[in-house]
Design an enzyme around this catalytic site. Structure first.
Site, PDB file in Angstrom:
ATOM      1  N   ASP A 148      84.989  74.236  81.941  1.00 48.80           N
ATOM      2  CA  ASP A 148      85.694  75.059  80.955  1.00 48.80           C
ATOM      3  C   ASP A 148      86.993  74.389  80.514  1.00 48.80           C
ATOM      4  O   ASP A 148      87.734  73.831  81.339  1.00 48.80           O
ATOM      5  CB  ASP A 148      86.020  76.408  81.621  1.00 48.80           C
ATOM      6  CG  ASP A 148      86.669  77.392  80.680  1.00 48.80           C
ATOM      7  OD1 ASP A 148      85.999  77.825  79.738  1.00 48.80           O
ATOM      8  OD2 ASP A 148      87.854  77.743  80.889  1.00 48.80           O
ATOM      9  N   GLU A 199      83.237  71.587  77.871  1.00 46.66           N
ATOM     10  CA  GLU A 199      83.660  72.363  76.696  1.00 46.66           C
ATOM     11  C   GLU A 199      84.707  71.514  75.986  1.00 46.66           C
ATOM     12  O   GLU A 199      85.891  71.558  76.294  1.00 46.66           O
ATOM     13  CB  GLU A 199      84.256  73.709  77.105  1.00 46.66           C
ATOM     14  CG  GLU A 199      84.443  74.599  75.886  1.00 46.66           C
ATOM     15  CD  GLU A 199      85.527  75.650  76.001  1.00 46.66           C
ATOM     16  OE1 GLU A 199      85.631  76.479  75.100  1.00 46.66           O
ATOM     17  OE2 GLU A 199      86.290  75.624  76.988  1.00 46.66           O
TER      18      GLU A 199
HETATM   19  C1  NOJ Z   1      86.664  78.856  77.167  1.00 43.44           C
HETATM   20  C2  NOJ Z   1      85.704  79.948  77.498  1.00 43.44           C
HETATM   21  O1  NOJ Z   1      84.477  79.650  76.903  1.00 43.44           O
HETATM   22  C3  NOJ Z   1      86.326  81.221  76.992  1.00 43.44           C
HETATM   23  O2  NOJ Z   1      85.422  82.290  77.014  1.00 43.44           O
HETATM   24  C4  NOJ Z   1      87.549  81.502  77.803  1.00 43.44           C
HETATM   25  O3  NOJ Z   1      88.205  82.638  77.282  1.00 43.44           O
HETATM   26  C5  NOJ Z   1      88.521  80.322  77.784  1.00 43.44           C
HETATM   27  N1  NOJ Z   1      87.868  79.053  77.936  1.00 43.44           N
HETATM   28  C6  NOJ Z   1      89.520  80.426  78.881  1.00 43.44           C
HETATM   29  O4  NOJ Z   1      88.917  80.148  80.119  1.00 43.44           O
END
Ligand code: NOJ
Length: 564
Positions: free
Chosen positions: A231, A291
């Site tokens: 993430d 991500e």
């Molecule tokens: C990316 C995640 O996909 C999202 O849902 C989240 O709110 C943020 N990172 C913070 O962790």
């Protein structure tokens, strides 16, 4: 001093264990050197919303386990489960208070082990979501960190004095609204949070943080996970001098000045951390998805790393930035990703993005367009990551009243930012009251469209979106050309039809996708590729091809095998 014979024994033991590890690693690589994840179809599960086994209105691990046969039958090889660790749920699990456990609302570690072994039996890999940038403010590391300026974990987070009374250390804003700094009265210092104030950023410059986080991954690898989706990796590091970010004109949905995150995003140090995580992953033959919000291919390449020593699958969100059905725009994007230095990853929706069904749908031909998108991203060279419900044509259903919003950003940013509830509604299993998701009222309302778009009904309809997904996925798993073939664009000036060949040795598959609302006739010249005619493998409605001409109905798909 050990004797010579004990040295020989130690060396023999080391050699044998190295050999054993090499054999385990090699098992996952096929004769042509492909890793398992290059041939796998991934599927993201948002656990709150997938299947609720204990009828409390929130999905859980036993619920996921009960749907493994459905996933197998669909053609899924690996699931990525969004965070299911203990969490106060401020950001619905992306605020983790214990990395090495399961939140009771989702079950127990024993439930996880059962899920893992049931998945393994079916040949499905499990990936977890590792929230690397921040923890919850309720994590024991942060509770200790904030307790005093000299606590053991003080330097595990980013603490600074304010600029002056009531003034944060600099102008950085949180991506979820407001200053990125919160004053903590116990020690009268500010801590940094890129996301919600309840998600303090870890200090990745501290080696103890790195080691602890690497150990978390080991802990789960030993429990059988095949990798992680990492993430928010863009935001792992910040400028230690806390230089103010440049400010652009205007304000965002939260009323904050619009900033360029120049000093708190995509710092070069991120890559060193990723190399570390990869090193551990390699010990377990695991895969890392990132991500990664890359602006261009040069940035994407950085995430693969030199010699591919960082992320195997940085998610190509560039693809999700093509927000309209445009053969030209997709062609450009595919060519760019295809030229990148690593294996491509394709994503068209997830829990943060408006669902593809309505991003591309025109309101009239949405089912047809959903099939068209499946025909696109499931036939490209690369690994696709599906989002639950995409395969049945689930649409985004945002709240219509502020008081119904669950996602905090939807309340702060209302009405400009309605939050992400709309893409997180319960999976639609059947047409019953709660869509077969739960017997209790679900945590988010079930969309009206569950009556027409659900697994049970679509399973009986050979023309449904689900039936089409299954057919494409079956083809993808059985066609060497679709699995391993090169990508060769055709008719590159055609603004309506996106066509390409996937060529593997002497086999080739043609994919032709009509991105327009009118019938299209297209001629192909594939004589330079040595092919003469085409035979249909899969087509929608009246779309067909004969000789080297394809006739595609509006938004039609034609996939065919070429012959010499
Ligand atoms: C990316 C995640 O996909 C999202 O849902 C989240 O709110 C943020 N990172 C913070 O962790």
């Amino acid at each position: 001093m050990p004797s010579t014979s004990s040295w020989i024994l130690v060396c023999a033991f080391l050699c044998l264990s190295l050999l054993a590890r090499a054999q385990t690693a090699n098992k996952a690589i096929d004769a042509e050197g492909n890793q398992w994840w290059q041939h796998a179809v991934f599927y993201e599960i948002y656990p709150r919303s997938f299947a609720d086994s204990d009828n409390d209105g929130i999905g859980d691990l036993k619920g996921i386990a009960s749907k493994l046969d459905y996933l197998k039958d669909l053609g899924v090889d690996a699931i990525w489960i969004s965070p299911c660790f203990p969490s106060p749920q401020v950001d619905f699990g992306y605020d983790v208070s214990d990395y090495e456990n399961i939140d009771p609302m989702y079950g127990t570690l024993a439930d996880f082990d059962n899920l893992a072994s049931a998945a393994k039996k079916r040949g499905i890999h499990i990936l977890l979501d590792f929230v690397v940038n921040h923890t919850s403010d309720q994590h024991k590391w942060f509770l200790d960190s904030k307790s005093s300026r000299t606590s053991e974990h003080r330097d595990w987070y980013i603490w600074r004095d304010g600029k002056g009374p009531g003034q944060p250390p600099n102008n950085w804003t949180s991506t979820f609204g407001g200053s990125a700094w919160k004053l903590d009265p116990t020690t009268n210092q500010y801590y940094y949070h890129y996301f919600y104030a309840q998600q303090p950023d870890l200090n990745w410059r501290n080696p103890a943080v790195k080691d602890a986080m690497f150990d978390v991954t080991r802990w789960w690898y030993k429990r059988g996970v095949s990798g992680f989706r990492l993430d928010a990796v863009d935001t792992l590091f910040e400028d230690p001098d806390l230089t103010d970010n440049p400010v652009k004109p205007g304000t965002n949905a939260y009323g904050d000045p619009i900033e360029e995150d120049k000093y708190n995003k995509k710092l070069p140090e991120v890559h060193e951390a990723l190399r570390g995580l990869r090193k551990v992953a390699d010990e377990y033959n695991a895969v890392l998805i990132g991500e990664t919000w890359t602006a261009n291919i040069a940035e994407l390449n950085l995430y693969y790393g030199h010699g591919n020593n960082e992320l195997q699958l940085p998610m190509d969100f560039l693809f999700t930035t093509v927000n309209k059905l445009s053969a030209g725009d997709f062609r450009k994007q595919i060519a760019a990703v295809d030229s990148a230095s690593g294996w491509p990853t394709f994503v068209i929706s997830n829990h943060d993005i408006v669902r593809s069904y309505d991003r591309y749908g025109d309101g009239q031909h949405n089912d047809q367009i959903a099939k068209l998108m499946a025909g696109l991203y499931l036939t490209l060279r690369g690994t696709p990551i599906m989002y639950y419900g995409e395969e049945i044509g689930m649409k985004t259903t945002p709240p219509t009243r502020k008081e119904d919003v669950k996602d905090p950003i939807g309340r702060t940013g209302w009405p400009k930012e309605k939050g992400r509830d709309g893409q997180r509604t319960p999976m639609q299993w059947d047409a019953s009251e709660n869509a077969g998701f739960s017997k209790a009222t679900p945590w988010l309302p079930v969309p009206e469209t569950a009556k027409t778009h659900n697994v049970a009904d679509e399973s009986k309809d050979s023309e449904s979106v689900l039936a089409f997904y299954k057919r494409v996925l079956k083809l993808r798993h059985t066609s060497k050309a679709l699995l391993d073939g090169t990508y060769a664009p055709l008719n590159e000036n055609d603004q309506n039809v996106l066509s390409y060949l996937r060529v593997y040795k002497d086999q080739a598959v043609l994919v032709a996708l009509n991105m327009s609302g009118t019938e299209q006739k297209v001629s192909f010249d594939w004589s330079k590729n040595g092919f003469a005619s085409v035979k249909s493998l899969l087509a929608t409605g009246k779309s067909s091809a004969s000789g080297s001409v394809a006739t595609l109905e509006p938004y039609g798909v034609f996939i065919g095998q070429l012959s010499k």
